[in-house]
Design a protein around this motif. Sequence first.
Motif, PDB file in Angstrom:
ATOM      1  N   LEU A   1       0.815  -1.216   0.000  1.00  0.00           N
ATOM      2  CA  LEU A   1       0.000   0.000   0.000  1.00  0.00           C
ATOM      3  C   LEU A   1       0.845   1.261   0.000  1.00  0.00           C
ATOM      4  O   LEU A   1       0.330   2.343  -0.310  1.00  0.00           O
ATOM      5  CB  LEU A   1      -0.934   0.018   1.213  1.00  0.00           C
TER       6      LEU A   1
ATOM      7  N   GLY B   1      -1.825   2.681  -2.532  1.00  0.00           N
ATOM      8  CA  GLY B   1      -2.058   3.509  -1.354  1.00  0.00           C
ATOM      9  C   GLY B   1      -2.225   4.980  -1.671  1.00  0.00           C
ATOM     10  O   GLY B   1      -2.584   5.769  -0.795  1.00  0.00           O
TER      11      GLY B   1
ATOM     12  N   ILE C   1      -6.683   4.476   3.723  1.00  0.00           N
ATOM     13  CA  ILE C   1      -6.548   3.415   2.722  1.00  0.00           C
ATOM     14  C   ILE C   1      -7.625   3.552   1.653  1.00  0.00           C
ATOM     15  O   ILE C   1      -7.342   3.426   0.444  1.00  0.00           O
ATOM     16  CB  ILE C   1      -6.601   2.026   3.395  1.00  0.00           C
TER      17      ILE C   1
END
Length: 422
Positions: free
Chosen positions: A233, A238, A281
């Motif tokens: 991520l 991300g 996220i």
Amino acid sequence: MQDLIEENFERQWQQWAEEAEAQIEPRFRLLDRISEKNQWKVIQAFRKHRVSDFHFAASTGYGYNDSGREVLDLVYADVFGAESAIVRPHLVSGTHTISAALFGCLRPGDELLFVTGKPYDTLHKVIGKPGDGLGSLADWGIHTKFVPLLADGNVDWDGVSSAMTERTKVFAIQRSRGYEWRASFTVDQIGEMVERIKSMSPEGIVFADNCYGEFTEEREPTEVGVDLIAGSLIKNPGGGLATSGGYIAGKKRLVELAAYRMTAPGIGGEVGAMLGTTRSIFQGLFMAPLLVGQAVKGSVFASSVFAKLGFETHPRWDDPRTDLIQAIRFGAAEPLIHFVQSIQKAAAVDAHAVPEPWDMPGYEHPVIMAAGTFIQGGSLELSADAPVREPYIAYMQGGLTYAHVKFAVKQALAEFRKRGYL
């Protein structure tokens, strides 16, 4: 006198930049279309699963009934065209995430076969050696083989056929070039690999390391038959906002096995407090298609400018792009080191720091890294690294804005002019 030198460089820089941007303008239009299509794909997944602000609430303890975590997994699965996905801040790096995926699929006595040659350096300790006591794959009795690529960068299918045995369970593909002077593999090429592997081993599991590749094309490897993918991520998906984590996506049973490795058998992805990371996220995923597009534009620009000045670049500005990475060959240690140091100087964070080569854990040669990033190790942000070894190639990646990459290229060329490399 110094003012005159700087004025002359500024005029020269403007000429180089304008010539490069005129050359690459058609490529930029293509990259904008890819970003748009990926943006729409992400929005459609958000809408389908009714993402709402209450999904961003933090959970604690076991994290039971964390609806945000559950919906995040569903959104990722849809975006990647997969049956299932797990997305967690507890996966600390791409290496950890890939390790969880491989250990989930493999058992003692099984074989892992990399069809794209040796993987990225940090996986070498995961693969390990028999009896190393580290809990590596080899320590658990899982044998790994590597089939080197052919001289033209393609898979050696005769070599793959010879290396296979009845114990070969997982066939691994590294999408990105790693520290190699070769083309990264496009999604279409990966789809062709899947067809060849399945024709030789219908029950074989095809795994792909998807790091650096997400959203650089309109499709992902799981949309062309790959059984399982993994990524970080703090790289592409991300969107520069996720502060930690990784994702694993693919066939439902395989994702479940990886989740058992990530936590514990019987627990898997059913628990795990998100610790206040869910919003970043989700929002990072929303932003990722745009920011990946900005980073790729920066790589195309850098490739064009450095090639015009006589340096070898890979990929070239007009080559298809399937990851963030731009390789530039310098041929000697000094310009390589000064290039990476110039990238650090161009950062908004820690621009005053001066990176030096060091023996970094997990790497086989001294490595120099420029990492002036808001997220430590966040390689969707502008960064560069290089093993200090022949033929002295730097690997630049990322850039949350095209303007930042352009500024960094300018800083590097100013340094090169001062040191007589130009």
